[in-house]
Design a protein around this motif. Structure first.
Motif, PDB file in Angstrom:
ATOM      1  N   THR A   1      51.303  35.577  58.036  1.00  0.00           N
ATOM      2  CA  THR A   1      53.319  35.554  57.710  1.00  0.00           C
ATOM      3  C   THR A   1      52.983  34.784  56.014  1.00  0.00           C
ATOM      4  N   MET A   2      53.851  35.460  55.224  1.00  0.00           N
ATOM      5  CA  MET A   2      53.917  34.384  54.009  1.00  0.00           C
ATOM      6  C   MET A   2      53.118  33.391  53.853  1.00  0.00           C
ATOM      7  N   LYS A   3      53.573  32.514  54.426  1.00  0.00           N
ATOM      8  CA  LYS A   3      53.521  30.936  54.893  1.00  0.00           C
ATOM      9  C   LYS A   3      51.932  31.057  55.431  1.00  0.00           C
ATOM     10  N   ALA A   4      51.779  32.244  55.834  1.00  0.00           N
ATOM     11  CA  ALA A   4      49.735  31.688  56.293  1.00  0.00           C
ATOM     12  C   ALA A   4      49.108  32.333  54.897  1.00  0.00           C
ATOM     13  N   ARG A   5      49.859  32.813  54.604  1.00  0.00           N
ATOM     14  CA  ARG A   5      48.925  33.549  53.290  1.00  0.00           C
ATOM     15  C   ARG A   5      49.123  32.696  51.979  1.00  0.00           C
ATOM     16  N   ARG A   6      50.132  30.925  51.619  1.00  0.00           N
ATOM     17  CA  ARG A   6      50.210  30.622  51.225  1.00  0.00           C
ATOM     18  C   ARG A   6      48.970  29.650  51.038  1.00  0.00           C
ATOM     19  N   VAL A   7      48.875  28.945  52.642  1.00  0.00           N
ATOM     20  CA  VAL A   7      48.266  27.610  52.882  1.00  0.00           C
ATOM     21  C   VAL A   7      46.712  28.204  53.307  1.00  0.00           C
ATOM     22  N   LEU A   8      47.145  30.227  53.047  1.00  0.00           N
ATOM     23  CA  LEU A   8      45.667  30.363  52.788  1.00  0.00           C
ATOM     24  C   LEU A   8      45.285  30.353  51.125  1.00  0.00           C
ATOM     25  N   ASP A   9      46.236  30.092  50.365  1.00  0.00           N
ATOM     26  CA  ASP A   9      44.973  30.276  49.486  1.00  0.00           C
ATOM     27  C   ASP A   9      45.107  28.629  48.748  1.00  0.00           C
ATOM     28  N   GLU A  10      46.434  28.138  49.231  1.00  0.00           N
ATOM     29  CA  GLU A  10      45.446  26.602  49.074  1.00  0.00           C
ATOM     30  C   GLU A  10      44.457  26.158  49.542  1.00  0.00           C
ATOM     31  N   ALA A  11      43.827  26.590  50.284  1.00  0.00           N
ATOM     32  CA  ALA A  11      42.987  25.415  51.368  1.00  0.00           C
ATOM     33  C   ALA A  11      41.332  25.285  50.839  1.00  0.00           C
ATOM     34  N   ASP A  12      41.639  23.808  51.414  1.00  0.00           N
ATOM     35  CA  ASP A  12      39.895  23.518  50.683  1.00  0.00           C
ATOM     36  C   ASP A  12      39.555  24.595  51.680  1.00  0.00           C
ATOM     37  N   VAL A  13      39.305  24.263  53.683  1.00  0.00           N
ATOM     38  CA  VAL A  13      38.440  24.467  54.720  1.00  0.00           C
ATOM     39  C   VAL A  13      39.584  25.587  55.206  1.00  0.00           C
ATOM     40  N   VAL A  14      38.301  25.861  55.550  1.00  0.00           N
ATOM     41  CA  VAL A  14      38.876  27.167  56.069  1.00  0.00           C
ATOM     42  C   VAL A  14      38.255  26.969  58.097  1.00  0.00           C
ATOM     43  N   ILE A  15      38.522  26.752  59.097  1.00  0.00           N
ATOM     44  CA  ILE A  15      37.405  26.354  60.294  1.00  0.00           C
ATOM     45  C   ILE A  15      38.365  27.370  61.205  1.00  0.00           C
ATOM     46  N   TYR A  16      37.955  28.766  61.693  1.00  0.00           N
ATOM     47  CA  TYR A  16      38.433  29.911  62.343  1.00  0.00           C
ATOM     48  C   TYR A  16      37.717  30.339  63.194  1.00  0.00           C
ATOM     49  N   ASP A  17      38.368  31.272  63.946  1.00  0.00           N
ATOM     50  CA  ASP A  17      37.940  31.454  65.540  1.00  0.00           C
ATOM     51  C   ASP A  17      36.827  33.197  65.302  1.00  0.00           C
ATOM     52  N   ARG A  18      36.460  33.315  66.986  1.00  0.00           N
ATOM     53  CA  ARG A  18      35.380  34.805  66.174  1.00  0.00           C
ATOM     54  C   ARG A  18      36.317  35.760  65.806  1.00  0.00           C
TER      55      ARG A  18
ATOM     56  N   ILE B   1      39.197  35.914  64.225  1.00  0.00           N
ATOM     57  CA  ILE B   1      40.171  36.217  62.599  1.00  0.00           C
ATOM     58  C   ILE B   1      39.361  37.577  62.125  1.00  0.00           C
ATOM     59  N   SER B   2      39.903  38.772  61.694  1.00  0.00           N
ATOM     60  CA  SER B   2      39.241  39.545  60.802  1.00  0.00           C
ATOM     61  C   SER B   2      38.476  39.382  60.049  1.00  0.00           C
ATOM     62  N   GLN B   3      37.688  39.549  59.148  1.00  0.00           N
ATOM     63  CA  GLN B   3      37.059  39.738  57.628  1.00  0.00           C
ATOM     64  C   GLN B   3      38.432  40.293  56.578  1.00  0.00           C
ATOM     65  N   PRO B   4      39.199  41.041  56.482  1.00  0.00           N
ATOM     66  CA  PRO B   4      39.827  41.503  55.898  1.00  0.00           C
ATOM     67  C   PRO B   4      40.792  40.039  55.839  1.00  0.00           C
ATOM     68  N   ILE B   5      41.371  39.695  56.670  1.00  0.00           N
ATOM     69  CA  ILE B   5      42.068  37.590  56.757  1.00  0.00           C
ATOM     70  C   ILE B   5      41.454  36.625  56.044  1.00  0.00           C
ATOM     71  N   LEU B   6      39.813  37.160  56.798  1.00  0.00           N
ATOM     72  CA  LEU B   6      38.620  36.037  55.838  1.00  0.00           C
ATOM     73  C   LEU B   6      39.309  36.125  54.424  1.00  0.00           C
ATOM     74  N   GLU B   7      39.171  36.964  53.562  1.00  0.00           N
ATOM     75  CA  GLU B   7      38.668  37.440  52.451  1.00  0.00           C
ATOM     76  C   GLU B   7      40.227  36.407  51.740  1.00  0.00           C
ATOM     77  N   LEU B   8      41.554  35.900  52.395  1.00  0.00           N
ATOM     78  CA  LEU B   8      42.564  36.090  51.997  1.00  0.00           C
ATOM     79  C   LEU B   8      42.077  34.622  50.963  1.00  0.00           C
ATOM     80  N   ALA B   9      40.740  33.581  51.808  1.00  0.00           N
ATOM     81  CA  ALA B   9      41.423  31.978  51.369  1.00  0.00           C
ATOM     82  C   ALA B   9      40.424  32.573  50.782  1.00  0.00           C
ATOM     83  N   ARG B  10      41.151  30.710  49.715  1.00  0.00           N
ATOM     84  CA  ARG B  10      40.886  30.652  48.215  1.00  0.00           C
ATOM     85  C   ARG B  10      39.366  30.971  48.032  1.00  0.00           C
ATOM     86  N   ARG B  11      39.046  31.326  47.192  1.00  0.00           N
ATOM     87  CA  ARG B  11      37.394  31.895  46.947  1.00  0.00           C
ATOM     88  C   ARG B  11      37.017  30.440  46.886  1.00  0.00           C
ATOM     89  N   GLU B  12      36.725  29.386  46.674  1.00  0.00           N
ATOM     90  CA  GLU B  12      35.851  27.875  46.885  1.00  0.00           C
ATOM     91  C   GLU B  12      36.066  27.263  48.120  1.00  0.00           C
TER      92      GLU B  12
END
Ligand code: SAH
Length: 475
Positions: free
Chosen positions: A232-249, A251-262
């Motif tokens: 969802t657009m909302k998921a993208r936005r929060v990923l883009d603003e996240a400080d920490v992402v805790i993810y499950d097994r 979750i696909s790589q292309p999605i992880l790459e959308l998280a904020r670089r830092e």
């Protein structure tokens, strides 16, 4: 990635080019934007190059290049548009220790020059590994039209303010300040000129220094079945603003790459049967990070509220008075019916649908088999691979028709999606023959819509067929 993009410091360093024609001119136009010292070797240079030499923007040497001419050069361009001459000059430059680019010869070049969007000091470099210059130009044109012309001045003024902004605590506080500047206060102020931008920075800093620290927060986010387009657009936005992402097994790589670089990326790797992080440890991890004031994204596959042990995590967060919200996602059942062109419910067939899990904490899960065994019932069975024989046994025992269609979708929505069409009778054997290693969802009571089914008969391997969308194209 054959070429790794870096920004090379050329300030005050030598950049040498051999050539005096069109190719040389094209490269020089770019190189003249840099703060490097440019030397051109050409016995017969274009008049524009002579003019640049007169204006002292470059040094022109009116002869062919000779050994030693590229000593101490950072970069060398062979731009004579003549294969033999380019090979000769490139060999000299290589011996002198410069990095070599031969125009229009990717194979023998050590580096390539990207397409550039220039909002100095903001520079966007676009590379396609030489595969599609047309694409690079299209992306460049798109970015040119989207990035405001004022970005350059805003970044320049912002850069001179960096030291002052360091008064803000490192991390989120500083990021929020700069976000406000670039996307709100800055663009507004620049309309009134650069001094107004400086004033706006002072005012903004004052406001941010007196602002209360933003408290930590947890977003429980459904990442969908794997295709990043299904976020969802909302998921993208929060990923883009996240400080920490805790993810499950899952979750696909292309999605992880959308998280904020830092963002700090933590793999909580819960596996159905394999080794996994204990749920209590995951809960503690979420709480620990949110308590430092971080914006935590807890990324779960599909929809976070479906077989996701979400409540345990919410309870842990609640116990520490940390704010949270749920961002819904597309569950595997939705992606799977879409893959076979079917509906989960249908008038006169089934007015309800069940989401079942094949196994629960105690082992194989028990359900209302008698109801499910009635004609027309539909169920989406999660984690149903290992329990297939058990489920089959229970349903047959309660009188289900052995010919009831069953479709198993592995890796729904992902490039490696597979669809296995079978019946209740043949399910365990078909599953073990298929040797599925990816996540798979079993749709009980549904077969792929006819278009897909017809396609199966044409194929050598009758068990598998491609997603309906591709099948329909083929028909
Ligand atoms: N919350 C998730 C489900 C987690 S349980 C959701 O809403 O989809 C994990 C199970 O989900 C897997 O064992 C599998 O049955 C199913 N699953 C997850 N992703 C899938 C995918 N891309 N394709 C097929 N099944 C999937």
């Amino acid at each position: 990635m054959d070429h790794f993009p870096v920004f090379l410091r050329v300030h005050g360093r030598r950049i040498v080019l051999s050539g005096g024609g069109e190719a040389a001119l094209a490269k020089l136009r770019l190189l003249l934007k840099t703060a490097g010292h440019i030397t051109v070797f050409s016995p017969d240079p274009a008049s524009q190059i002579e003019r640049w030499a007169d204006e002292r923007r470059l040094t022109l040497v009116r002869r062919a290049m000779a050994p030693g001419d590229t000593l101490c050069a950072a970069l060398f361009y062979a731009a004579d548009e003549d294969e033999a001459e380019d090979a000769r000059t490139a060999a000299i430059a290589r011996a002198d220790g410069a990095l070599v680019n031969i125009v229009d010869n990717l194979q023998d070049s050590q580096f390539i020059t990207p397409a550039i969007v220039d909002r100095d000091p903001v520079t966007v470099a676009i590379g396609t590994e030489g595969a599609a210059p047309v694409l690079a130009r299209a992306i460049k044109a798109d970015l040119e039209s989207r990035l405001p012309a004022a970005l350059g001045p805003l970044a320049r003024i912002g850069k001179s303010f960096r030291k002052l902004a360091d008064a803000l605590p490192f991390g989120r506080a500083r990021r929020d300040f700069w976000r406000d500047y670039y996307f709100s206060a800055g663009p507004k102020a620049i309309k009134e000129g650069e001094p107004a931008v400086r004033d706006s920075l002072d005012t903004l800093l004052e406001a941010h220094l007196h602002r209360e620290a933003r408290p930590g927060h947890v977003h429980f986010v459904g990442a969908g079945p794997g295709d990043p387009d299904l976020l969802t657009m909302k998921a993208r936005r929060v990923l883009d603003e996240a400080d920490v992402v805790i993810y499950d097994r899952l979750i696909s790589q292309p999605i992880l790459e959308l998280a904020r670089r830092e963002a700090l990326m933590i793999n909580a790797g819960k596996e159905g049967f394999g080794p996994s992080m204990a749920q209590e440890d995951i809960n503690a991890l979420i709480v620990e990070h949110a308590q430092t004031g971080a914006q935590v994204v807890r990324l779960k596959s599909g929809d976070a509220t479906v077989f996701g042990r979400l409540d345990e995590e919410i309870d842990a967060v609640d116990a520490h008075q940390i704010g949270w919200d749920i961002v819904p996602g597309i569950t595997a059942a939705s992606a799977s019916v879409a893959a076979i062109g079917q509906s989960l419910t249908r008038r006169q067939r089934n007015s309800s649908v069940r989401f079942l899990t094949g196994h629960d904490m105690k082992g194989f899960a028990d359900h209302d088999w008698a109801t499910l065994a009635r004609p027309g019932e539909v169920a989406a069975i999660y984690m149903g691979k290992k329990s297939a024989r058990f489920i089959q046994g229970r349903l047959l025992m309660h009188g289900a028709d052995r010919h009831t269609p069953v479709t198993v979708i592995e890796n729904a929505s992902r490039p490696d999606q597979r669809v296995l069409e079978t019946t209740l009778d043949a399910l365990p054997a078909a599953l073990s023959a298929a040797q599925m290693s990816g996540p798979a969802l079993t749709l009980y009571g549904l077969a792929p819509r006819e278009a897909a089914a017809a396609h199966i008969e044409d194929r050598a391997d009758p068990l598998f067929h491609t997603p309906v969308s591709q099948t329909q194209e083929a028909l």
